[in-house]
Design an enzyme around this catalytic site. Structure first.
Site, PDB file in Angstrom:
ATOM      1  N   LEU A  73      29.370  40.845  37.371  1.00 37.72           N
ATOM      2  CA  LEU A  73      30.691  41.344  37.023  1.00 37.72           C
ATOM      3  C   LEU A  73      31.760  41.390  38.253  1.00 37.72           C
ATOM      4  CD1 LEU A  73      29.564  44.425  34.679  1.00 37.72           C
ATOM      5  CD2 LEU A  73      30.519  42.189  34.034  1.00 37.72           C
ATOM      6  N   ARG A  74      31.102  41.031  39.571  1.00 41.80           N
ATOM      7  CA  ARG A  74      32.136  40.868  40.539  1.00 41.80           C
ATOM      8  C   ARG A  74      33.254  40.028  40.237  1.00 41.80           C
ATOM      9  NH1 ARG A  74      30.657  42.934  45.401  1.00 41.80           N
ATOM     10  NH2 ARG A  74      28.340  42.930  45.236  1.00 41.80           N
ATOM     11  N   GLY A  75      33.087  38.809  39.457  1.00 38.61           N
ATOM     12  CA  GLY A  75      34.274  37.978  39.269  1.00 38.61           C
ATOM     13  C   GLY A  75      35.313  38.459  38.707  1.00 38.61           C
ATOM     14  N   THR A 108      37.207  41.277  41.055  1.00 42.31           N
ATOM     15  CA  THR A 108      37.841  40.788  41.767  1.00 42.31           C
ATOM     16  C   THR A 108      39.221  40.116  41.176  1.00 42.31           C
ATOM     17  OG1 THR A 108      35.961  40.049  43.060  1.00 42.31           O
ATOM     18  CG2 THR A 108      38.213  38.935  43.844  1.00 42.31           C
TER      19      THR A 108
END
Ligand SMILES: [Zn+2]
Length: 343
Positions: free
Chosen positions: A280-282, A285
């Protein structure tokens, strides 16, 4: 001290400049990785931005650039002790630091180590702060991050994410604040960063030498003028740099107020699903970068336009290789945006 080339006088390289502004507005985004040819002004942009930021108030004689106005728990141990003893801290002004991390730097030099001289001559265990301490509240620039040893990059990214450097070895136990904007440059032809490391950089941008005649001429003319008389040149661009300074300060102030409507968050998640980004970092960010962009532009909430503009730098380094699709990652992100937004 050498004068920095003014940020506002940098011609073109819009995506890189925007990414740096975004990372400086919201440090939780986790830095910028800049890929590109040599001599495309990667480090110039960082130095230019740091130079236009207002001087910081720092605690005098502190090796960690502690902020005298920070809450007690954010101070280093020395400052905490001094504050307890003297009641208040002596303050001086300092420029926002840009610390270079040279290739081949040892872990001791980066993270800090036992001060051998004090240990040998006086038998004292004193911590010798490293480059991370010097970069606190500023920028840490790693030229050719792809050539740095993985364990060092890993350690750096850990500190960048937590904002704290913890050293537990050689009988030392030290923790000190280390919040900085990490900027790494890489040359795509020389070694690759492991995907796990790539993923931890917030934004990534690609810079190239400008290919049109007019832009090239303008770049050369400005550079020539700067080198002939740096003081006069900096003076000439002072107003434009001041405008950027005010823009960043205002954006930082308003960042927390910018709204993220559900429908926009949904678009962001849909885009990431479509591209098949891991974890879920995408999304996180993408949303944070869109929010910083909105704050920089004085908008009250984020919408599709913000998402579209920050999607390439937020996502292009998070795509898995697709054997059925040999298009570059930038093309893949752009295509997905086009399919989703431009109907
Ligand atoms: Zn301190």
């Amino acid at each position: 001290m050498r004068l920095a080339f003014p940020f506002s006088a940098i011609v073109g390289q819009e995506e890189m400049k925007l990414a740096i502004l975004i990372a400086a507005t919201d440090q939780s985004i986790g830095g910028v990785l800049v890929f590109g040819d040599r001599g495309t002004g990667k480090s110039t942009a960082i130095r230019g931005l740091a130079a236009l930021l207002p001087e910081m108030r720092v605690v005098d004689r502190c090796s960690y650039n502690c902020d005298p106005d920070a809450p007690e728990k954010a101070l280093c141990e020395q400052c905490r002790t001094r504050k307890a003893e003297d009641g208040k801290l002596k303050v001086r002004k300092a420029q926002v630091p840009v610390v270079d991390l040279p290739l081949g730097a040892t872990e001791d030099r980066v993270i800090g180590a036992l001060d051998l001289e004090s240990a040998l001559t006086r038998g004292e265990k004193v911590f010798e702060p490293g480059l991370l301490a010097r970069a606190h509240r500023g920028f840490l620039y790693i030229d050719e991050a792809n050539l740095l040893e993985d364990h060092l990059v890993d350690a750096l990214l850990d500190v960048a994410a937590s904002g704290e450097n913890v050293v537990e070895r050689e009988g030392l136990s030290v923790r000190h604040p280390a919040r900085f904007v990490l900027v790494g440059s890489g040359n795509p032809e020389e070694g690759e960063l492991r995907p796990q490391l790539l993923d931890r950089f917030g934004l990534s941008v690609e810079v190239t030498t400008p290919q049109d005649l007019k832009t090239r001429m303008k770049v050369v003319r400005l550079r020539d003028e700067f080198e002939a008389d740096p003081e006069a040149f900096v003076e000439k661009w002072k107003r434009k740099d001041g405008k950027i300074r005010r823009q960043i300060l205002k954006a930082k102030e308003n960042l927390a107020e910018v709204k993220v409507p559900d429908k926009t968050l949904q678009r962001a998640s849909e885009l990431c699903m479509k591209l098949g980004t891991d974890g879920l970092r995408g999304e996180l960010t993408l949303i944070r970068a869109a929010r910083a962009l909105a704050a920089l532009e004085g908008d009250e909430e984020i919408g599709d336009e913000h998402i579209k503009r920050v999607a390439p730098p937020s996502l292009r380094h998070r795509l898995r290789r697709n054997v059925l699709d040999d298009a570059g990652s930038t093309t893949r992100v752009e295509r997905a945006i086009e399919e989703m937004f431009d109907q």
